[in-house]
Design a protein around this motif. Structure first.
Motif, short mmCIF file in Angstrom:
data_model
loop_
_atom_site.label_atom_id
_atom_site.label_comp_id
_atom_site.label_asym_id
_atom_site.label_seq_id
_atom_site.Cartn_x
_atom_site.Cartn_y
_atom_site.Cartn_z
N VAL A 86 14.23 30.14 1.47
CA VAL A 86 15.21 30.29 0.39
C VAL A 86 15.76 31.70 0.52
CG1 VAL A 86 15.55 30.36 -2.10
CG2 VAL A 86 13.97 28.69 -1.11
N THR A 87 17.08 31.78 0.73
CA THR A 87 17.73 33.08 0.93
C THR A 87 18.77 33.28 -0.16
OG1 THR A 87 17.41 32.94 3.31
CG2 THR A 87 19.09 34.47 2.54
N VAL A 88 18.73 34.45 -0.78
CA VAL A 88 19.74 34.84 -1.76
C VAL A 88 20.47 36.04 -1.19
CG1 VAL A 88 20.16 35.66 -4.11
CG2 VAL A 88 18.34 34.00 -3.68
N ALA A 89 21.80 35.93 -1.12
CA ALA A 89 22.64 37.00 -0.56
C ALA A 89 23.74 37.33 -1.56
CB ALA A 89 23.23 36.56 0.77
N ASP A 90 24.06 38.61 -1.68
CA ASP A 90 25.13 39.07 -2.56
C ASP A 90 26.43 39.11 -1.78
OD1 ASP A 90 26.80 40.22 -4.39
OD2 ASP A 90 25.84 42.18 -4.35
N GLN A 103 12.12 36.06 -8.22
CA GLN A 103 10.86 35.86 -8.95
C GLN A 103 10.35 34.43 -8.83
OE1 GLN A 103 12.27 37.31 -12.74
NE2 GLN A 103 11.23 39.26 -12.41
N GLN A 104 11.26 33.52 -8.58
CA GLN A 104 10.91 32.12 -8.38
C GLN A 104 11.83 31.55 -7.34
OE1 GLN A 104 10.87 29.66 -11.93
NE2 GLN A 104 11.36 27.86 -10.73
N PRO A 105 11.34 30.90 -6.33
CA PRO A 105 9.95 30.59 -6.02
C PRO A 105 9.24 31.81 -5.42
CG PRO A 105 11.36 29.71 -4.31
CD PRO A 105 12.26 30.29 -5.37
N GLN A 106 7.93 31.79 -5.50
CA GLN A 106 7.10 32.80 -4.86
C GLN A 106 6.85 32.37 -3.43
OE1 GLN A 106 5.64 35.84 -6.26
NE2 GLN A 106 7.47 35.39 -7.45
N PRO A 107 6.47 33.32 -2.54
CA PRO A 107 6.20 32.93 -1.16
C PRO A 107 5.16 31.81 -1.06
CG PRO A 107 6.34 35.30 -1.33
CD PRO A 107 6.38 34.77 -2.74
N PHE A 108 5.48 30.81 -0.28
CA PHE A 108 4.66 29.65 0.03
C PHE A 108 4.42 28.73 -1.17
CE2 PHE A 108 3.69 32.90 3.18
CZ PHE A 108 4.14 32.24 4.30
N ASP A 109 5.27 28.82 -2.20
CA ASP A 109 5.23 27.82 -3.27
C ASP A 109 5.50 26.46 -2.65
OD1 ASP A 109 4.60 29.42 -5.41
OD2 ASP A 109 6.60 29.37 -6.31
N PRO A 149 23.42 42.66 1.03
CA PRO A 149 22.03 42.58 0.54
C PRO A 149 21.55 41.13 0.54
CG PRO A 149 23.41 43.92 -0.91
CD PRO A 149 24.32 43.24 0.06
N THR A 150 20.38 40.92 1.11
CA THR A 150 19.83 39.58 1.27
C THR A 150 18.31 39.63 1.10
OG1 THR A 150 21.56 39.07 2.87
CG2 THR A 150 19.66 37.63 2.87
N VAL A 151 17.76 38.61 0.44
CA VAL A 151 16.32 38.47 0.29
C VAL A 151 15.95 37.04 0.66
CG1 VAL A 151 14.38 38.54 -1.32
CG2 VAL A 151 16.22 40.21 -1.55
N THR A 152 14.86 36.87 1.41
CA THR A 152 14.42 35.55 1.84
C THR A 152 12.96 35.33 1.44
OG1 THR A 152 15.94 35.58 3.71
CG2 THR A 152 14.09 34.04 3.86
N VAL A 153 12.67 34.12 0.95
CA VAL A 153 11.32 33.74 0.56
C VAL A 153 10.96 32.44 1.29
CG1 VAL A 153 9.85 33.00 -1.36
CG2 VAL A 153 11.53 34.81 -1.72
N PRO A 154 9.82 32.39 2.00
CA PRO A 154 9.39 31.13 2.62
C PRO A 154 8.74 30.23 1.58
CG PRO A 154 7.80 32.86 3.08
CD PRO A 154 8.93 33.51 2.31
N VAL A 155 9.05 28.93 1.65
CA VAL A 155 8.44 27.93 0.76
C VAL A 155 8.00 26.74 1.59
CG1 VAL A 155 9.73 28.64 -1.31
CG2 VAL A 155 10.65 26.84 0.17
N LEU A 156 7.15 25.90 1.02
CA LEU A 156 6.70 24.68 1.68
C LEU A 156 7.35 23.50 0.98
CD1 LEU A 156 2.96 25.67 2.05
CD2 LEU A 156 4.78 25.82 3.76
#
Length: 162
Positions: A75-79, A6-12, A89-96
């Motif tokens: 930013v990658t979160v992996a279990d 939920q945080q950070p959002q994409p391109f935060d 399980p992995t989720v990735t969000v791009p940030v600046l």
């Protein structure tokens, strides 16, 4: 395991301390949080316990000596505790990354584009006469494709270092 960042959002636009938060489903899950741009990485951890949806929070501090060469990070979160046949399980969000956009980055102003605005004029206003519009372009690269085309009503992030 399901992971929702939920945080950070994409391109935060983020600074040296990146706060990560979200929800995860798992059984006593250990989450690895990685911030990377392909050349170097910084790693941290979080936990999401029990057998139902649980919130997780983490904070990753990017040291001054990290070898990042790009201003777009992932930013990658992996279990770590999951896996099996379906993989981890992995989720990735791009940030600046603000410090790669403007030296001494401390945050940003928001500016709503008015009729007649240009990136050069906006830069001169916020950067005390400097016509260097590049930091503004880089901080808004997800919404500005051409520096000569900005539109009234767009809300731009103006990186600051004070």
């Amino acid at each position: 395991m399901n992971i929702e960042i939920q945080q950070p959002q994409p391109f935060d636009l983020v600074g040296q301390e990146i706060l990560i938060a979200g929800n995860a489903v798992g059984f006593e899950s250990h989450l690895t949080v990685t911030v990377s741009e392909g050349h170097d990485e910084v790693v941290g951890a979080a936990t999401a316990g029990s057998t139902s949806i649980r919130q997780f929070q983490a904070s990753i501090f990017i040291p001054d000596n990290v070898g990042f060469t790009l201003n777009r990070l992932f930013v990658t979160v992996a279990d770590d505790s999951a896996g099996g046949e379906g993989g981890i399980p992995t989720v990735t969000v791009p940030v600046l990354y603000g410090p790669m956009i403007l030296p001494g980055y401390t945050g940003y102003f928001q500016h709503e584009v008015a009729a007649g605005d240009t990136l050069t004029a906006i830069a001169q206003h916020y950067y005390e006469g400097s016509s260097d519009w590049q930091p503004i372009m880089q901080a808004n690269q997800h919404i500005i494709a051409n520096p000569d085309l900005i539109f009234p009503g767009q809300v731009l992030r103006i990186p600051r270092n004070v």
